[in-house]
Design a protein around this motif. Structure first.
Motif, mmCIF file in Angstrom:
data_model
loop_
_atom_site.group_PDB
_atom_site.id
_atom_site.type_symbol
_atom_site.label_atom_id
_atom_site.label_comp_id
_atom_site.label_asym_id
_atom_site.label_seq_id
_atom_site.Cartn_x
_atom_site.Cartn_y
_atom_site.Cartn_z
ATOM 1 N N GLY A 143 0.797 -1.214 0.000
ATOM 2 C CA GLY A 143 0.000 0.000 0.000
ATOM 3 C C GLY A 143 0.828 1.262 0.000
ATOM 4 O O GLY A 143 0.312 2.342 -0.325
ATOM 5 N N ASP A 144 2.117 1.156 0.359
ATOM 6 C CA ASP A 144 2.983 2.335 0.314
ATOM 7 C C ASP A 144 3.168 2.793 -1.134
ATOM 8 O O ASP A 144 3.158 1.984 -2.059
ATOM 9 N N ILE A 145 3.369 4.085 -1.297
ATOM 10 C CA ILE A 145 3.526 4.665 -2.634
ATOM 11 C C ILE A 145 4.989 5.035 -2.846
ATOM 12 O O ILE A 145 5.632 5.590 -1.956
ATOM 13 N N ILE A 146 5.488 4.736 -4.027
ATOM 14 C CA ILE A 146 6.896 4.959 -4.330
ATOM 15 C C ILE A 146 7.042 5.686 -5.658
ATOM 16 O O ILE A 146 6.254 5.477 -6.587
ATOM 17 N N PHE A 147 8.030 6.574 -5.715
ATOM 18 C CA PHE A 147 8.354 7.300 -6.946
ATOM 19 C C PHE A 147 9.733 6.836 -7.402
ATOM 20 O O PHE A 147 10.716 6.992 -6.680
ATOM 21 N N GLY A 148 9.795 6.218 -8.574
ATOM 22 C CA GLY A 148 11.056 5.668 -9.042
ATOM 23 C C GLY A 148 11.237 5.846 -10.535
ATOM 24 O O GLY A 148 10.343 6.334 -11.238
ATOM 25 N N GLN A 149 12.405 5.443 -11.007
ATOM 26 C CA GLN A 149 12.741 5.538 -12.419
ATOM 27 C C GLN A 149 12.855 4.139 -13.017
ATOM 28 O O GLN A 149 13.406 3.236 -12.388
ATOM 29 N N VAL A 150 12.318 3.977 -14.224
ATOM 30 C CA VAL A 150 12.371 2.677 -14.894
ATOM 31 C C VAL A 150 13.804 2.420 -15.355
ATOM 32 O O VAL A 150 14.367 3.181 -16.145
ATOM 33 N N GLU A 158 11.828 -3.112 -14.197
ATOM 34 C CA GLU A 158 12.592 -2.951 -12.961
ATOM 35 C C GLU A 158 12.808 -1.470 -12.688
ATOM 36 O O GLU A 158 13.140 -0.703 -13.595
ATOM 37 N N LEU A 159 12.598 -1.063 -11.437
ATOM 38 C CA LEU A 159 12.747 0.334 -11.047
ATOM 39 C C LEU A 159 14.000 0.536 -10.211
ATOM 40 O O LEU A 159 14.587 -0.416 -9.680
ATOM 41 N N VAL A 160 14.387 1.792 -10.074
ATOM 42 C CA VAL A 160 15.507 2.170 -9.230
ATOM 43 C C VAL A 160 15.164 3.492 -8.563
ATOM 44 O O VAL A 160 14.428 4.310 -9.129
ATOM 45 N N CYS A 161 15.674 3.715 -7.346
ATOM 46 C CA CYS A 161 15.385 4.953 -6.621
ATOM 47 C C CYS A 161 16.655 5.729 -6.276
ATOM 48 O O CYS A 161 16.676 6.492 -5.311
ATOM 49 N N SER A 189 19.358 9.897 -3.935
ATOM 50 C CA SER A 189 17.937 9.700 -4.208
ATOM 51 C C SER A 189 17.384 10.748 -5.170
ATOM 52 O O SER A 189 16.409 10.488 -5.881
ATOM 53 N N VAL A 190 17.979 11.956 -5.194
ATOM 54 C CA VAL A 190 17.561 13.063 -6.068
ATOM 55 C C VAL A 190 16.040 13.199 -6.158
ATOM 56 O O VAL A 190 15.481 13.378 -7.226
ATOM 57 N N GLY A 191 15.379 13.102 -5.008
ATOM 58 C CA GLY A 191 13.941 13.330 -4.983
ATOM 59 C C GLY A 191 13.071 12.116 -5.240
ATOM 60 O O GLY A 191 11.844 12.213 -5.192
ATOM 61 N N ILE A 192 13.667 10.967 -5.556
ATOM 62 C CA ILE A 192 12.866 9.765 -5.781
ATOM 63 C C ILE A 192 12.961 8.846 -4.573
ATOM 64 O O ILE A 192 13.922 8.883 -3.819
ATOM 65 N N GLY A 193 11.949 8.012 -4.393
ATOM 66 C CA GLY A 193 11.888 7.118 -3.241
ATOM 67 C C GLY A 193 10.464 7.009 -2.736
ATOM 68 O O GLY A 193 9.500 7.301 -3.457
ATOM 69 N N ALA A 194 10.320 6.593 -1.487
ATOM 70 C CA ALA A 194 8.995 6.450 -0.889
ATOM 71 C C ALA A 194 8.355 7.823 -0.688
ATOM 72 O O ALA A 194 9.021 8.769 -0.261
ATOM 73 N N LEU A 195 7.070 7.922 -1.005
ATOM 74 C CA LEU A 195 6.348 9.190 -0.851
ATOM 75 C C LEU A 195 5.612 9.221 0.488
ATOM 76 O O LEU A 195 5.144 8.183 0.967
ATOM 77 N N LYS A 254 -0.631 26.759 -2.421
ATOM 78 C CA LYS A 254 0.685 26.170 -2.213
ATOM 79 C C LYS A 254 0.525 24.651 -2.126
ATOM 80 O O LYS A 254 -0.295 24.154 -1.342
ATOM 81 N N PHE A 255 1.291 23.936 -2.908
ATOM 82 C CA PHE A 255 1.153 22.482 -2.914
ATOM 83 C C PHE A 255 2.454 21.822 -3.349
ATOM 84 O O PHE A 255 3.326 22.451 -3.956
ATOM 85 N N LYS A 256 2.575 20.550 -3.026
ATOM 86 C CA LYS A 256 3.671 19.712 -3.498
ATOM 87 C C LYS A 256 3.071 18.652 -4.416
ATOM 88 O O LYS A 256 2.016 18.091 -4.098
ATOM 89 N N ILE A 257 3.726 18.392 -5.509
ATOM 90 C CA ILE A 257 3.163 17.457 -6.479
ATOM 91 C C ILE A 257 4.261 16.600 -7.089
ATOM 92 O O ILE A 257 5.392 17.059 -7.292
ATOM 93 N N VAL A 258 3.942 15.351 -7.327
ATOM 94 C CA VAL A 258 4.827 14.415 -8.028
ATOM 95 C C VAL A 258 3.998 13.783 -9.132
ATOM 96 O O VAL A 258 2.908 13.255 -8.872
ATOM 97 N N VAL A 259 4.487 13.848 -10.356
ATOM 98 C CA VAL A 259 3.754 13.323 -11.506
ATOM 99 C C VAL A 259 4.561 12.205 -12.159
ATOM 100 O O VAL A 259 5.743 12.390 -12.471
ATOM 101 N N GLY A 260 3.935 11.062 -12.361
ATOM 102 C CA GLY A 260 4.585 9.952 -13.035
ATOM 103 C C GLY A 260 4.144 9.872 -14.486
ATOM 104 O O GLY A 260 3.006 10.231 -14.826
ATOM 105 N N PHE A 261 5.042 9.401 -15.337
ATOM 106 C CA PHE A 261 4.687 9.235 -16.741
ATOM 107 C C PHE A 261 3.636 8.136 -16.927
ATOM 108 O O PHE A 261 3.092 7.985 -18.020
ATOM 109 N N ASN A 262 3.370 7.367 -15.880
ATOM 110 C CA ASN A 262 2.338 6.332 -15.964
ATOM 111 C C ASN A 262 0.956 6.872 -15.609
ATOM 112 O O ASN A 262 0.016 6.094 -15.408
#
Length: 243
Positions: A121-128, A138-141, A148-154, A187-195
């Motif tokens: 159920g945890d959400i993760i932001f990673g690179q393919v 396969e992903l990498v963070c 990590s450059v901003g990627i990892g668990a959200l 004011k907000f924080k946002i992360v957008v995935g290409f998926n």
């Protein structure tokens, strides 16, 4: 002159098999990048799907269509949902036909003693890292410097929702000012995935709902029309929150 929307040039409508670009091996070539829907073969770039051929200011060519299922592409950033832990990997749903995986060791400062622990159920932001039709994605963070450059668990205090893939590509374009327009009021924080997945955090729930609905307008409106309606949408949620 090709029309330009949000910093992206609209070039032409293409069908699978159409020749998009051709290069002379002995001539000078500009540095270009190819994205989803294109294939390079013998100095010729062909279309592999139907849609609109577009080009960004960074010389990225891709085919935009209203595709619903995500097809993993190498180096793209995606938002995934942890499904389970399997030996030394996490199994992740990234919205494709196949589940993806990520090693427990590809997080910043990760070792056998300090490796990242996540739960279903945890959400993760990673690179393919790997995208091949014959094996699971396969992903990498971390980057090549193990940062990590901003990627990892959200964080858990945000919300996640889905938008069409073409809308996701539109708003991550650095030349698109749509998110900046929204930020003039909220004011907000946002992360957008290409998926097509978006993680969003704002001070109030009404703010998060307002931003979410502003982004969803891009599914049914042209970019300019959506920009004209941003403040009206935000104001409508501000009134609802006071009532």
């Amino acid at each position: 002159m090709s029309p330009k929307v949000g910093g992206v040039k609209i070039l032409q409508v293409v069908l699978p098999g159409d020749e998009v670009l051709q290069f002379n091996p002995d001539g000078n070539r500009e540095c270009i990048f190819i994205g989803p829907g294109l294939r390079w073969q013998e100095n010729i770039i062909f279309a592999t799907r139907s849609g609109v051929l577009k080009k960004t200011s960074q010389n990225l060519y891709y085919i935009d269509n209203h595709q619903k299922r995500y097809i993993p592409q190498k180096r793209e950033f995606v938002i995934g949902i942890i499904l389970k832990k399997n030996s030394d990997n996490y199994i992740i749903d990234i919205g494709g036909s196949e589940k993806a995986k990520i090693s427990l060791m590809v997080f910043e400062n990760s070792s056998k003693k300090t490796r990242k622990e996540m739960k279903p159920g945890d959400i993760i932001f990673g690179q393919v890292l790997v995208a091949n039709k014959d094996i699971e994605p396969e992903l990498v963070c971390i980057d090549v410097f193990d940062n990590s450059v901003g990627i990892g668990a959200l964080p858990e205090d945000g919300i996640m929702f889905s938008i069409p893939l073409h809308v996701a590509r539109m708003i991550v374009n650095p030349d698109n000012s749509f998110l900046l327009t929204i930020s003039k009021r909220i004011k907000f924080k946002i992360v957008v995935g290409f998926n097509g997945r978006v993680w969003l955090k704002a001070p109030r729930q009404s703010d998060m709902l307002a931003v979410m609905n502003c982004l969803l307008m891009l599914e049914v409106m042209p970019l300019k029309e959506a920009e004209w309606n941003v403040f009206r949408m935000i104001d409508s949620f501000s009134v609802k929150s006071r009532n």
